[in-house]
Scaffold this active site. Sequence first.
Site, PDB file in Angstrom:
ATOM      1  N   SER A 128      72.732  17.440  92.541  1.00 25.89           N
ATOM      2  CA  SER A 128      74.000  17.230  91.840  1.00 25.89           C
ATOM      3  C   SER A 128      75.130  17.404  92.841  1.00 25.89           C
ATOM      4  O   SER A 128      75.045  18.236  93.755  1.00 25.89           O
ATOM      5  CB  SER A 128      74.157  18.237  90.703  1.00 25.89           C
ATOM      6  OG  SER A 128      75.474  18.190  90.185  1.00 25.89           O
ATOM      7  N   SER A 129      76.192  16.641  92.671  1.00 29.37           N
ATOM      8  CA  SER A 129      77.316  16.755  93.598  1.00 29.37           C
ATOM      9  C   SER A 129      77.954  18.136  93.553  1.00 29.37           C
ATOM     10  O   SER A 129      78.621  18.555  94.504  1.00 29.37           O
ATOM     11  CB  SER A 129      78.378  15.689  93.283  1.00 29.37           C
ATOM     12  OG  SER A 129      78.903  15.865  91.976  1.00 29.37           O
ATOM     13  N   CYS A 130      77.736  18.887  92.452  1.00 36.69           N
ATOM     14  CA  CYS A 130      78.351  20.210  92.339  1.00 36.69           C
ATOM     15  C   CYS A 130      77.681  21.249  93.233  1.00 36.69           C
ATOM     16  O   CYS A 130      78.176  22.374  93.350  1.00 36.69           O
ATOM     17  CB  CYS A 130      78.341  20.684  90.889  1.00 36.69           C
ATOM     18  SG  CYS A 130      76.709  21.138  90.254  1.00 36.69           S
ATOM     19  N   TYR A 157      72.673  28.130  90.187  1.00 33.31           N
ATOM     20  CA  TYR A 157      72.168  26.769  89.955  1.00 33.31           C
ATOM     21  C   TYR A 157      72.072  26.011  91.277  1.00 33.31           C
ATOM     22  O   TYR A 157      71.060  25.347  91.550  1.00 33.31           O
ATOM     23  CB  TYR A 157      73.100  26.041  88.986  1.00 33.31           C
ATOM     24  CG  TYR A 157      72.790  24.573  88.809  1.00 33.31           C
ATOM     25  CD1 TYR A 157      71.763  24.158  87.969  1.00 33.31           C
ATOM     26  CD2 TYR A 157      73.532  23.597  89.466  1.00 33.31           C
ATOM     27  CE1 TYR A 157      71.474  22.808  87.796  1.00 33.31           C
ATOM     28  CE2 TYR A 157      73.265  22.249  89.302  1.00 33.31           C
ATOM     29  CZ  TYR A 157      72.235  21.858  88.466  1.00 33.31           C
ATOM     30  OH  TYR A 157      71.961  20.523  88.310  1.00 33.31           O
ATOM     31  N   LYS A 161      68.742  24.315  93.061  1.00 32.62           N
ATOM     32  CA  LYS A 161      68.631  22.872  93.254  1.00 32.62           C
ATOM     33  C   LYS A 161      68.497  22.519  94.738  1.00 32.62           C
ATOM     34  O   LYS A 161      67.740  21.606  95.094  1.00 32.62           O
ATOM     35  CB  LYS A 161      69.842  22.164  92.650  1.00 32.62           C
ATOM     36  CG  LYS A 161      69.971  22.307  91.141  1.00 32.62           C
ATOM     37  CD  LYS A 161      68.732  21.794  90.406  1.00 32.62           C
ATOM     38  CE  LYS A 161      68.596  20.293  90.458  1.00 32.62           C
ATOM     39  NZ  LYS A 161      67.428  19.818  89.689  1.00 32.62           N
ATOM     40  N   HIS A 200      80.999  19.049  79.746  1.00 29.49           N
ATOM     41  CA  HIS A 200      81.853  18.710  80.873  1.00 29.49           C
ATOM     42  C   HIS A 200      83.081  17.955  80.380  1.00 29.49           C
ATOM     43  O   HIS A 200      83.249  17.729  79.174  1.00 29.49           O
ATOM     44  CB  HIS A 200      81.049  17.909  81.900  1.00 29.49           C
ATOM     45  CG  HIS A 200      79.969  18.723  82.547  1.00 29.49           C
ATOM     46  ND1 HIS A 200      78.622  18.443  82.377  1.00 29.49           N
ATOM     47  CD2 HIS A 200      80.019  19.828  83.337  1.00 29.49           C
ATOM     48  CE1 HIS A 200      77.905  19.336  83.040  1.00 29.49           C
ATOM     49  NE2 HIS A 200      78.715  20.176  83.626  1.00 29.49           N
TER      50      HIS A 200
END
Length: 333
Positions: A128-130, A157, A161, A200
């Site tokens: 994920s880009s986060c 998280y 990841k 979101h």
Amino acid sequence: MKYLLHLAMLSLFSLQSFATVPKDARIYVAGHNGLVGSAVLNRLRSEGYENLIVRTSKELDLRNRDDVTRFFTEECPEYVYLCAAKVGGIYANATQPAEFIYDNLMIQCNVIDESYRSNVKKLLCLGSSCIYPKSCSQPIKESNLLAGPLEKTNEAYAIAKIAGLKMCSYYNKQYGTNFISCMPTNLYGPNDNYHGENSHVIPALIKKFHKAKEEKLAEVTVWGTGTPKREFMHVDDLARALVLLMDEYNSSEIINVGCGRDISIRSLAHLIKDIVGYEGKIVFDASKPDGTPRKYLDVRKLDKLGFMPMYSIQGGLKDAYDWYKVNINNTRG
């Protein structure tokens, strides 16, 4: 001699892995009820794949190694889309960090290792880009991963990841597998999460403006100044990209998946207001945090594969709102 034979077997396996996915292949979509997994499943069906394998979380607990081993032994999947994960908003990440790191580590470890042991031809793992560092040059390049401190609010998280992405790379290096990883940008669309605390920005605004319209409220408050810019991708476009990557991408290096365009939160809010048909006023609460001023992905590697998104932000938001109106009583949250 044994070493040379081992290398020959790895080479043969790799050549088989790099072929386009046959229409009759046994494909396991992990997390098929989620935002991404459901879109991937629909995309595969639309492209003529019929031998699709799915399990709900009640039917198969991916955190349990014995259950995962039994599943792979019985079903013998040839290709795996690892879309299953524990996800949530800032509040959930802040209050359940132990669950976020444990659940995601166990899901990834079990599925990735069992895919290797079961001779799965190819696996696609989603990041994920986060999980990129908190402060990155823009647009964010794949090389930025682990180049700086993580965002504290979702650190558990992110660590989990990142471990999954690295696990794929290390298995490729040691065992000759073809496990690929991608970094999707912010997603939205059908089957999104509309929970008040975990959703979101796009589903949150859709829900807020729809409620304001129904209740004829005079104004809607949006957190922050509205000046930050973010990139958003319709989940059906992501699904198209993932099916393309499963066919054509065969590198241990992660690859960004996005549309390469961003939009300010202010413009986004006004777009959603117009699509919903809300006629009141938008108030931006500057006392609330804005977050990073700008965040979008460098998608040049994906561009080279010939991928182009089908949805404009306007068309995508209309599709998302149309889905929400039909499913308002059955949405997550």
